[in-house]
Scaffold this motif. Structure first.
Motif, PDB file in Angstrom:
ATOM      1  N   TYR A 174      -7.230   9.388   0.823  1.00 55.16           N
ATOM      2  CA  TYR A 174      -6.531  10.382   1.628  1.00 55.16           C
ATOM      3  C   TYR A 174      -7.260  11.731   1.563  1.00 55.16           C
ATOM      4  O   TYR A 174      -7.541  12.340   2.589  1.00 55.16           O
TER       5      TYR A 174
ATOM      6  N   LEU B 155      -3.195   5.794   3.217  1.00 48.11           N
ATOM      7  CA  LEU B 155      -2.159   6.054   4.212  1.00 48.11           C
ATOM      8  C   LEU B 155      -2.493   5.323   5.507  1.00 48.11           C
ATOM      9  O   LEU B 155      -3.660   5.108   5.831  1.00 48.11           O
TER      10      LEU B 155
ATOM     11  N   TYR C  59       2.373   3.955   3.175  1.00 45.20           N
ATOM     12  CA  TYR C  59       1.832   4.566   1.963  1.00 45.20           C
ATOM     13  C   TYR C  59       1.573   3.498   0.906  1.00 45.20           C
ATOM     14  O   TYR C  59       2.501   2.890   0.385  1.00 45.20           O
TER      15      TYR C  59
END
Lengths: 432, 432
Positions: free
Chosen positions: B304, B322, B371
């Motif tokens: 991320y 993500l 997630y």
């Protein structure tokens, strides 16, 4: 084996375990303080670098005001309470940090609003619309006064405290938060908790101030207690102004480490008030309840956030294991045991302390890792950052060292074998 | 085997693989849209619930303005571009969402500042001091105009666009951010990226507006390109106003998924401009570079956040995977291949798409998990939340379906065996 002999053996075993932990905790404290002394002092501008990598290397020179003030407080507290830290380098660094704060923390003096983060040379970068920078500033100034005797520090502390109380109880408009029609009038537990700890800080050995803040302390305690919801089955981080559960994620939000921290703040309040009923309630609701719902049964450790209905929290880091909830849990359980003699609490102290020392310590470079994955792997190698400084770890270690010492003294003065039994305490292995 | 036959076999293999992915992507799009149609419509107040659990259950009824507007945009876009989504329920829900935004998004009409989050019935809860709520509002209104022909939507879009451009290029004071002496004058890549996508949105098949915004589009592209730093070796999320690297964590901050998204925004800009040099630069710096530095060699997936010096980021979620960076990467690599014919980019599309479908899809309840942990385990079971709604996944699937269709048409009209060779494309297995 006679009952008297077994009791003596149990006490001896307990004494040995407490002594071993006292030594372990004390040595760790020495190493942690050495880490910050070696890597964090800004000799040029005063104040502290707190963005420190695994080995102490400075990876950013921003100065977060919470952490500047907390380190000032911590250094002064160590200097004041523990003989072996009473050396001038600690005091001089604390004073340099205090002067940095006096000069730069406030965004637009004589206004009292403090920045959240400053450049290395003290220019404001960000301001939060909350009271916390100002609260830590107050703690730092009061503690500086206690070690130096310089009245200007105490004036700063008391004036800032007045401002904070005004924002919280009278008029929050000076904080700059817009009042929006859809935002519920809610209370974060952090606010009365923080104020309660300031009441203790300012009132220590000061009858006049303790008297001035007595009503405020009761108000804070009552407000924190309002966060026990659902017929006593949950501590919720946010409640309505009149103490009701709020709707949605905001209302269901839980933070087990924060509840445990509130727990020990309330235990101290109960001690000051001489209120054993409050103490029993606090142990039940703020120590045992958050531990039983917040401890990860699969991997150990306290979850960072939870949802009171057991739904998935929306915070990405909810299942991570952070250092500070574990530091707070160590303090809370050892204090709970010291205050109540309930061996279940000592058992929990040992369990949490073993997990914490095993998972968070960094024997190679010193200090603790702050952020582990759910499974306990180190997720961030930093030792300090925007929210981790010289505070939770040494505060926990210093307080545990002190409480362990007091427990050992009590045992040493306990009645000889054959006399009535003290509370039975399981040994350390049994706690795993 | 003759060269002509082998070439024919290679093309046939490529055709089959593209066709298989087109079907897979199209079926997934149907299921994803069905998930939002079934669970997210607020029949009472208009607009959409976006806080949806794994099975679609509403766990909070707050309405995040970004996500309201993005869902309006997505529904209209599907209705307009894909025949099978041209049904009244989609259009009616989009219009109800649009009316909800018209009535409630602005905090203090006629002022243009929009809320970040509203209660279910439209009262403002929080306002961000950025331009993004307003940008998504503009996208929604322009797309609503395109499907309904109602001029009031387009007036809303154009007036809001003027306001946004004023905030970005002339005077940001209306956003409410205080100017602090220690805060560097910095530019987040998100701002020119977002504006560039609005230029494309408003200018589509509209010569007059495209002309009006032509200079703005060039300015945005130039500003995004400024984020390529360190002699072309890194895309940095934040740079100074004059395009230099900033000090500290802020300056070293990287977001590989965001760079890839900027990449396909710039590819579209290069196509509009007919600029093959820009296209080659963008593929090199915004597609290949972020992929090679941002792809996790141990567990797969895009990190991320990263630090350009390889230090540990301070964001707790930096190593999580993500959904949206992977959606953006799928678009970027397929577009890069479509525009350039470079088989390495098709290889990367397959690699990312395989990872993404394997890790993020939820075959049991539909839609994608958002997630994952670094290792790829589902960390949050929610399908929607404050930042995940009906947007990145269906936008990715719809765009990939369209691009795959176009590639297949091109292949179908390719010269017969024996004619000069098209770019060689490895098969899907080879991409793993």
């Amino acid at each position: 084996m006679s009952g008297g002999l077994r009791m003596w053996q149990d006490m001896e075993k307990e004494r040995e375990t407490l002594q071993a932990w006292k030594e372990r905790v004390g040595q760790e404290l020495d190493q942690v303080v050495a880490f910050w002394m070696e890597h964090s002092h800004d000799q040029e501008h005063g104040g502290f670098f707190t963005c420190l990598g695994r080995d102490g290397q400075v990876y950013d020179d921003l100065k977060y005001v919470w952490l500047q003030a907390r380190q000032v407080w911590m250094y002064c507290r160590l200097y004041r309470k523990l003989e072996r830290f009473r050396h001038p380098e600690l005091l001089d660094s604390a004073k340099a940090g205090g002067e940095f704060l006096l000069r730069y923390a406030r965004v637009a003096p004589p206004g009292k609003k403090c920045a959240f983060v400053l450049t290395r040379d003290g220019r404001p970068v960000k301001v939060q619309r909350t009271i916390f920078s100002e609260c830590f500033y107050t703690m730092a100034m009061n503690e500086l006064w206690r070690v130096t005797g310089e009245v200007r520090y105490q004036s700063e502390a008391v004036e800032m405290m007045d401002q904070i109380v005004h924002w919280v109880r009278e008029d929050p408009s000076g904080l700059g938060r817009p009042q929006l029609p859809g935002a519920p009038a809610s209370e974060s537990m952090a606010v009365p908790m923080m104020l309660l700890s300031l009441v203790e800080q300012l009132g220590e050995a000061d009858e006049e101030l303790a008297g001035n803040y007595a009503e405020l302390g009761d108000w804070c305690a009552q407000r924190v207690l309002q966060h026990v919801q659902r017929d006593g089955r949950a501590v919720l981080e946010n409640v309505s102004e009149d103490g009701k559960e709020l709707s949605g994620c905001l209302g269901r939000h839980q933070n087990p480490g924060h509840a445990l921290e509130a727990g020990w703040f309330l235990l101290r309040h109960a001690t000051r008030k001489g209120d054993p009923e409050l103490r029993a309630h606090v142990i039940d609701k703020f120590l045992l309840l958050p531990f039983h719902s917040g401890w990860d049964p699969d991997h150990g450790g306290l979850f960072y956030f939870q949802d009171a209905d057991g739904l998935c929290p929306t915070q990405l880091e909810w299942a991570m294991k952070l250092w500070w909830p574990h530091s707070e849990a160590m303090i809370a359980f050892l204090m709970g045991y010291s205050d109540s003699g309930d061996p279940a609490l000592l058992h929990l102290f040992y369990l949490v302390a073993e997990y914490t020392f095993r998972q968070f310590r960094d024997p190679e470079f010193g200090e603790w890792f702050g952020y582990l994955s759910r499974e306990g792997k180190v997720a961030l190698t930093i030792k300090g950052g925007p929210f981790k400084g010289c505070f939770h770890v040494p505060r926990c270690l210093a307080m545990c060292e002190e409480m362990l010492g007091a427990l050992l003294s009590r045992l040493a003065s306990a009645p000889a074998p054959g006399a009535p039994s003290p509370p039975a305490v399981p040994d350390r292995k049994g706690a795993e």
